[in-house]
Design a protein around this motif. Structure first.
Motif, mmCIF file in Angstrom:
data_model
loop_
_atom_site.group_PDB
_atom_site.id
_atom_site.type_symbol
_atom_site.label_atom_id
_atom_site.label_comp_id
_atom_site.label_asym_id
_atom_site.label_seq_id
_atom_site.Cartn_x
_atom_site.Cartn_y
_atom_site.Cartn_z
ATOM 1 N N ASP A 257 0.795 -1.377 -0.051
ATOM 2 C CA ASP A 257 0.141 -0.124 -0.140
ATOM 3 C C ASP A 257 0.480 1.611 0.125
ATOM 4 O O ASP A 257 0.532 2.074 0.959
ATOM 5 C CB ASP A 257 -0.810 -0.138 1.380
ATOM 6 C CG ASP A 257 -2.119 1.230 0.922
ATOM 7 O OD1 ASP A 257 -2.497 0.929 -0.119
ATOM 8 O OD2 ASP A 257 -2.726 1.395 1.628
ATOM 9 N N ASN A 258 1.978 1.289 -0.549
ATOM 10 C CA ASN A 258 2.665 2.187 -0.840
ATOM 11 C C ASN A 258 2.654 3.275 -2.057
ATOM 12 O O ASN A 258 2.293 3.480 -3.501
ATOM 13 C CB ASN A 258 4.244 1.459 -1.194
ATOM 14 C CG ASN A 258 5.189 3.005 -0.809
ATOM 15 O OD1 ASN A 258 4.751 4.396 -1.102
ATOM 16 N ND2 ASN A 258 6.742 2.629 -0.879
ATOM 17 N N ARG A 259 0.830 3.901 -1.528
ATOM 18 C CA ARG A 259 0.687 4.664 -2.582
ATOM 19 C C ARG A 259 1.759 5.776 -2.871
ATOM 20 O O ARG A 259 1.850 6.276 -4.500
ATOM 21 C CB ARG A 259 -0.254 5.768 -2.183
ATOM 22 C CG ARG A 259 -0.890 4.433 -1.288
ATOM 23 C CD ARG A 259 -2.289 5.212 -1.046
ATOM 24 N NE ARG A 259 -3.750 4.532 -0.240
ATOM 25 C CZ ARG A 259 -4.608 4.090 0.161
ATOM 26 N NH1 ARG A 259 -4.816 5.929 -0.062
ATOM 27 N NH2 ARG A 259 -5.596 3.061 0.452
ATOM 28 N N GLN A 260 2.100 6.843 -2.705
ATOM 29 C CA GLN A 260 3.257 7.726 -3.002
ATOM 30 C C GLN A 260 4.663 6.865 -3.851
ATOM 31 O O GLN A 260 4.861 7.454 -5.119
ATOM 32 C CB GLN A 260 4.453 8.451 -1.819
ATOM 33 C CG GLN A 260 2.911 9.927 -0.267
ATOM 34 C CD GLN A 260 2.877 10.591 -1.446
ATOM 35 O OE1 GLN A 260 3.261 10.683 -2.484
ATOM 36 N NE2 GLN A 260 1.842 10.726 -0.620
ATOM 37 N N SER A 261 4.380 6.249 -3.384
ATOM 38 C CA SER A 261 6.119 5.437 -4.554
ATOM 39 C C SER A 261 4.578 4.657 -5.419
ATOM 40 O O SER A 261 5.655 5.293 -7.101
ATOM 41 C CB SER A 261 6.362 4.075 -3.811
ATOM 42 O OG SER A 261 7.162 2.940 -4.928
ATOM 43 N N LEU A 262 3.715 3.668 -6.282
ATOM 44 C CA LEU A 262 3.369 3.788 -7.403
ATOM 45 C C LEU A 262 3.004 4.704 -7.992
ATOM 46 O O LEU A 262 2.712 5.299 -8.692
ATOM 47 C CB LEU A 262 1.703 3.227 -6.502
ATOM 48 C CG LEU A 262 1.183 2.299 -7.373
ATOM 49 C CD1 LEU A 262 2.383 1.581 -8.574
ATOM 50 C CD2 LEU A 262 -0.329 1.626 -7.356
ATOM 51 N N ALA A 263 2.232 6.329 -7.542
ATOM 52 C CA ALA A 263 2.294 7.491 -7.595
ATOM 53 C C ALA A 263 3.093 7.653 -8.938
ATOM 54 O O ALA A 263 3.194 8.927 -10.139
ATOM 55 C CB ALA A 263 1.584 8.644 -7.098
ATOM 56 N N GLN A 264 4.356 7.725 -8.211
ATOM 57 C CA GLN A 264 5.879 8.009 -8.982
ATOM 58 C C GLN A 264 5.800 7.287 -10.406
ATOM 59 O O GLN A 264 6.828 7.339 -11.334
ATOM 60 C CB GLN A 264 7.157 8.044 -8.167
ATOM 61 C CG GLN A 264 6.930 8.879 -6.744
ATOM 62 C CD GLN A 264 6.363 10.222 -7.697
ATOM 63 O OE1 GLN A 264 7.587 11.130 -9.252
ATOM 64 N NE2 GLN A 264 5.698 11.149 -7.104
ATOM 65 N N LYS A 265 5.022 6.347 -10.491
ATOM 66 C CA LYS A 265 5.565 5.445 -12.025
ATOM 67 C C LYS A 265 4.454 5.480 -12.944
ATOM 68 O O LYS A 265 4.525 4.543 -13.862
ATOM 69 C CB LYS A 265 5.604 3.966 -11.349
ATOM 70 C CG LYS A 265 7.005 3.226 -10.050
ATOM 71 C CD LYS A 265 6.166 1.702 -9.198
ATOM 72 C CE LYS A 265 7.937 1.721 -9.037
ATOM 73 N NZ LYS A 265 8.116 2.300 -7.430
#
Length: 353
Positions: A257-265
């Motif tokens: 649930d690492n939303r910030q990391s996924l948003a950067q992808k």
């Protein structure tokens, strides 16, 4: 057990061969040349085998121990029945720069717990351990042999990843004393290094696990850098290393649930369809704000059950799961998610929304 490992990954190996064949055909028709990106790491050369590599330059390419060195073998021995940790000096290197860790020592140890030994890697600064890499293959007996250790950016993100290979025995059955080799791939996330287990096993089983001589850095890197995902825009192929490591990191973000990391992808604007209407997500901030709608339970279930090796691809890009997420290489050479469709096929036996 070695046979089970090989058989387990045989379908993936066959699929990779089929995809590689498709790429060859595509390359001939489209006159494809290899992709060059600004973030690609330069090629590294391999040092001659040596039993004293502790003072090597910080660029240290793949390093292979002298397997015939009596002094090296003696240094690696540890009491088999007691808990212990023995540093393998010929596989530990000073002046290492990895992620957020600068000018540290990469330390390789043989750790024995309850009579079972395994290889452990860590980063130390002034004698203090600042990072310990995740364990791997701890249910097997480490056979005192490091095939190689190398540092290479395998996914074009500008950060050197860590790739190692060791020899093990199962210790059980008629073939329990026969050594076999495994690969570890640690993806550099800055402060942490994630062990990409599926990719490690898939890459390792592309070679002959029973022949340690084939487990060189050159051979493993050649598999990682093989262009098995065809890019139909004519700019080149996509390598196993960059595509399958990206898929692993996307799945890891969803699982944690690492939303910030996924948003950067994600490539923006991201077009999605939810509840029958088209929407555009304009920024990472908006992605995080709308996360629960974008990654609904259908998408999450599909990604959680997805394999991250031997992925389906076509002229549009690469598919994760049964279509939950699509991604590909952008014009600037980066890999980004460009589509998260509204409908996917996934297994939901409990009919959970």
């Amino acid at each position: 057990m070695r046979n089970k490992i090989i058989l387990k990954n045989l379908p993936a190996a066959i699929l990779c061969l089929l995809l590689a064949g498709s790429l060859t055909a595509c390359g001939k028709n489209a006159d494809i040349t290899p992709v060059q990106t600004e973030t690609s790491a330069p090629a590294e050369t391999v040092l001659p085998q040596t039993s004293d590599t502790s003072e090597t330059s910080p660029e240290y390419p793949a390093l292979t121990p002298d397997r015939d060195s009596e002094s090296a073998s003696a240094a690696q021995e540890a009491p088999p029945e007691n808990d212990s940790e023995t540093i393998l000096a010929d596989q530990s290197f000073d002046g290492v720069d990895l992620g957020e860790y600068q000018n540290v020592r990469f330390t390789t140890s043989q750790v024995t717990r309850n009579g079972l030994s395994h290889a452990q890697y860590s980063l130390t600064d002034d004698g203090e351990t600042v990072y310990t890499f995740p364990d791997a293959y701890t249910s097997w007996y480490f056979e005192h042999t490091i095939n190689f250790i190398t540092f290479r950016d395998i996914n074009g993100d500008g950060k050197k990843d860590v790739i190692t290979s060791e020899q093990y025995i199962t210790g059980a059955g008629p073939e329990g004393a026969l050594p076999f080799s495994m690969v570890r791939i640690y993806l550099n996330q800055g402060r942490d290094f994630l062990f990409a287990e599926g990719l490690s096993i898939s890459i390792g089983n592309s070679l002959d696990v029973s022949n340690g001589e084939t487990y060189t850095a050159e051979n493993v890197l050649s598999v990682l850098e093989e262009q098995v995902y065809c890019n139909f825009d004519g700019s080149g192929g996509w390598t196993r290393g960059e595509i399958e490591s990206f898929a692993f990191l996307v799945k890891q973000d969803v699982l944690t649930d690492n939303r910030q990391s996924l948003a950067q992808k994600v490539r923006y604007p991201l077009n999605i369809v939810r509840n029958g209407s088209e929407q555009q997500i304009q920024s990472p901030e908006e992605f995080v704000e709308q996360y629960d709608e974008i990654l609904n339970m259908q998408v999450i279930y599909d990604v959680e059950g997805a394999e991250t090796e031997g992925l389906f691809w076509n002229q549009d890009g690469v598919m994760l799961g049964t279509g939950a997420i699509w991604f590909g290489k952008m014009e600037d050479g980066s890999i980004k998610i460009y589509s998260i469709p509204a409908e996917v096929q996934y297994c939901n036996p409990l009919n959970v929304d």
